[in-house]
Design a protein around this motif. Structure first.
Motif, short mmCIF file in Angstrom:
data_model
loop_
_atom_site.label_atom_id
_atom_site.label_comp_id
_atom_site.label_asym_id
_atom_site.label_seq_id
_atom_site.Cartn_x
_atom_site.Cartn_y
_atom_site.Cartn_z
N ARG A 13 7.58 -5.45 -8.16
CA ARG A 13 6.40 -4.82 -7.55
C ARG A 13 6.29 -5.18 -6.07
NH1 ARG A 13 3.17 -6.54 -10.87
NH2 ARG A 13 2.23 -8.27 -9.74
N ARG A 14 6.45 -6.48 -5.75
CA ARG A 14 6.37 -6.91 -4.35
C ARG A 14 7.47 -6.27 -3.52
NH1 ARG A 14 5.56 -12.18 -6.46
NH2 ARG A 14 7.68 -12.78 -5.82
N ALA A 15 8.68 -6.21 -4.09
CA ALA A 15 9.80 -5.62 -3.35
C ALA A 15 9.56 -4.15 -3.07
CB ALA A 15 11.09 -5.80 -4.15
N GLY A 16 9.08 -3.42 -4.07
CA GLY A 16 8.81 -2.00 -3.87
C GLY A 16 7.75 -1.77 -2.82
N GLU A 17 6.70 -2.60 -2.83
CA GLU A 17 5.63 -2.45 -1.85
C GLU A 17 6.12 -2.79 -0.44
OE1 GLU A 17 2.23 -3.77 -5.13
OE2 GLU A 17 2.68 -5.07 -3.41
N ARG A 18 6.87 -3.89 -0.33
CA ARG A 18 7.32 -4.32 1.01
C ARG A 18 8.32 -3.34 1.61
NH1 ARG A 18 7.92 -4.68 5.39
NH2 ARG A 18 8.49 -6.44 6.75
N LEU A 19 9.23 -2.81 0.81
CA LEU A 19 10.24 -1.90 1.33
C LEU A 19 9.65 -0.56 1.74
CD1 LEU A 19 13.20 -2.68 -1.10
CD2 LEU A 19 12.95 -3.38 1.30
N ARG A 20 8.46 -0.22 1.23
CA ARG A 20 7.80 1.01 1.64
C ARG A 20 7.14 0.88 3.01
NH1 ARG A 20 6.65 1.46 -3.41
NH2 ARG A 20 7.22 3.32 -4.54
N LEU A 21 6.80 -0.35 3.38
CA LEU A 21 6.08 -0.60 4.62
C LEU A 21 7.06 -0.79 5.78
CD1 LEU A 21 3.47 -2.99 3.00
CD2 LEU A 21 3.04 -0.66 3.80
N SER A 22 6.51 -1.06 6.96
CA SER A 22 7.32 -1.08 8.18
C SER A 22 8.58 -1.94 8.04
CB SER A 22 6.48 -1.63 9.35
OG SER A 22 7.27 -1.78 10.50
N GLY A 23 9.72 -1.30 8.27
CA GLY A 23 10.99 -2.03 8.30
C GLY A 23 11.32 -2.53 9.68
N ASN A 24 10.46 -2.23 10.66
CA ASN A 24 10.69 -2.67 12.04
C ASN A 24 9.97 -3.97 12.37
OD1 ASN A 24 12.22 -0.33 12.64
ND2 ASN A 24 10.33 0.83 13.00
N HIS A 25 9.23 -4.51 11.40
CA HIS A 25 8.50 -5.75 11.63
C HIS A 25 8.99 -6.85 10.70
CE1 HIS A 25 5.65 -2.92 13.54
NE2 HIS A 25 5.31 -3.96 14.29
N THR A 26 9.01 -8.06 11.23
CA THR A 26 9.35 -9.25 10.45
C THR A 26 8.10 -10.10 10.33
OG1 THR A 26 11.64 -9.25 11.27
CG2 THR A 26 10.80 -11.31 10.34
N VAL A 27 7.65 -10.32 9.09
CA VAL A 27 6.42 -11.09 8.84
C VAL A 27 6.77 -12.57 8.74
CG1 VAL A 27 4.44 -11.43 7.33
CG2 VAL A 27 5.41 -9.13 7.63
N VAL A 28 6.28 -13.36 9.68
CA VAL A 28 6.51 -14.81 9.70
C VAL A 28 5.17 -15.51 9.52
CG1 VAL A 28 7.37 -16.78 11.00
CG2 VAL A 28 8.50 -14.56 11.21
N ALA A 29 5.04 -16.35 8.52
CA ALA A 29 3.78 -17.05 8.24
C ALA A 29 3.90 -18.52 8.59
CB ALA A 29 3.41 -16.89 6.76
N LEU A 30 2.92 -19.01 9.36
CA LEU A 30 2.80 -20.44 9.63
C LEU A 30 1.86 -21.03 8.58
CD1 LEU A 30 2.31 -20.53 13.53
CD2 LEU A 30 4.44 -20.68 12.23
N ALA A 31 2.36 -21.95 7.78
CA ALA A 31 1.55 -22.56 6.72
C ALA A 31 1.48 -24.07 6.96
CB ALA A 31 2.17 -22.27 5.34
N GLY A 32 0.38 -24.66 6.52
CA GLY A 32 0.25 -26.10 6.71
C GLY A 32 -1.10 -26.58 6.24
N GLY A 33 -1.32 -27.88 6.33
CA GLY A 33 -2.55 -28.49 5.88
C GLY A 33 -3.55 -28.70 7.00
N THR A 34 -4.70 -29.21 6.63
CA THR A 34 -5.77 -29.49 7.59
C THR A 34 -5.29 -30.52 8.61
OG1 THR A 34 -7.42 -29.09 5.89
CG2 THR A 34 -8.14 -30.31 7.83
#
Length: 347
Positions: free
Chosen positions: A56-77
């Motif tokens: 499901r996630r793959a199908g949704e992501r591949l339908r959306l912009s292929g020209n953008h790379t989503v990079v998430a910064l994660a961390g604690g308080t």
């Protein structure tokens, strides 16, 4: 008959990724049929549910912009994640706390907004927390065109919704940058909940040791080496560790270069999906055998469902081929609509 070899995640071509998704969808379909008919022991429900989620996630992501790379910064308080986000964005978009440094909302900075809006909607970023680097003053940022950078809420926040957002977005991002600090880099909650489960995602996973300006120079290397030892012991030997000070700018340029490389290669989304497939594909190994079910079970299943299922004929290598081993003729054939393309954002 020539069989196309499986290619590892860093070299995964778009067509091979589609074939792997098709194969996983076929396994899920077989498993669901066994669930419905009870004709034979099938795959575990949790394995099928996890596989469904990946499809499901793959199908949704591949339908959306292929020209953008989503990079998430994660961390604690207090890890300095928002300060690092602002240093990379070149402006104070995500306001760091002073008395109690916390991030409660997802912030996004996009280099090149065209086509990014549906992707931001899918990620759940509120409009008031979206920022764009698209003005004439940003001409020096052209190398990052296509980057969608997220500042996630603190994973250890007392606000339950914050932890849930981190859990959700850590599965949706194409690439994860986990920001740790010298005081809490060995925190078991971080390693057990997030880092260890990402052991198979080295191609799209980076660890940043932030706030090195708080340590004497000789201790920075000791801290980096100890973090490296922990990651190696957890199966993350291929995950890079970057010492950084978001406040002074030390090491930020190295992180920026890593992001430029990811954006220019434009394959992080495919690599992430491929790694997600790997994470569930191993669960099917215990069911491997010469055929899916005994002849009697196959006949009963076919009668109950109307599906034409048949056991492989002895000596017929073609009929016994797994669906992911494709011949050259198969690869060139015009495909039908893949089952995983039926995914919709609402599930």
């Amino acid at each position: 008959m020539t069989v196309l070899p499986w290619i590892g995640p860093p070299q995964m071509a778009e067509q091979n990724l589609s074939h792997r998704l098709d194969a996983l969808a076929e396994l899920v379909k077989i498993g669901r049929l066994h669930e419905e008919t009870k004709t034979a022991a099938g795959f575990s429900k949790s394995l099928l549910d996890d596989s469904d989620a990946v499809l499901r996630r793959a199908g949704e992501r591949l339908r959306l912009s292929g020209n953008h790379t989503v990079v998430a910064l994660a961390g604690g308080t207090g890890s300095g994640k928002s300060t690092l986000f602002n240093a990379l964005a070149g402006a104070t978009f995500s306001q760091p706390g002073v008395t109690r440094p916390t991030t409660r909302h997802v912030h996004a900075c996009v280099w090149g907004m065209q086509g990014a809006a549906p992707l931001l909607d899918w990620l759940g970023v509120q409009r008031r927390h979206r920022y764009a680097r698209a003005s004439a003053l940003d001409s020096g940022e052209s190398a990052l065109d296509g980057l969608l950078l997220l500042d996630l809420p603190d994973h250890d926040s007392v606000v339950t919704a914050s932890m849930a957002a981190v859990d959700r977005l850590s599965k949706l991002a194409d690439m994860l940058v986990w920001v740790l600090d010298p005081q809490k880099y060995a925190d078991a909650s971080v390693h057990n909940r997030y880092l260890i489960p990402l052991a198979g995602h080295a191609a799209v996973f980076t660890v940043v040791l932030n706030q090195i300006d708080l340590l004497p120079e000789d201790q920075v290397k000791d801290c980096e080496n100890d973090l490296r030892r922990l990651l190696d012991a957890e199966g993350l030997a291929d995950t890079p560790v970057l010492p950084v000070s978001a406040r002074t700018g030390a090491g930020v340029e190295e992180l920026r270069e890593l992001l430029v490389e990811a954006v220019s290669a434009n394959r992080a989304a495919g690599d992430r999906i491929s790694a997600d497939i790997d994470s569930v594909a191993g669960g099917f190994d215990v069911y491997a055998g010469p055929q899916v079910a005994p002849d009697a079970a196959l006949a009963s299943l076919a009668a109950a469902t109307g599906y034409e299922l048949s056991a492989p004929v002895p000596g017929d290598a073609g009929s016994a081929r797994p669906p992911w081993e494709l011949s050259e003729d198969d690869a060139l054939a015009e495909p039908g609509r893949p089952p995983w393309e039926d995914a919709t954002p609402d599930g």
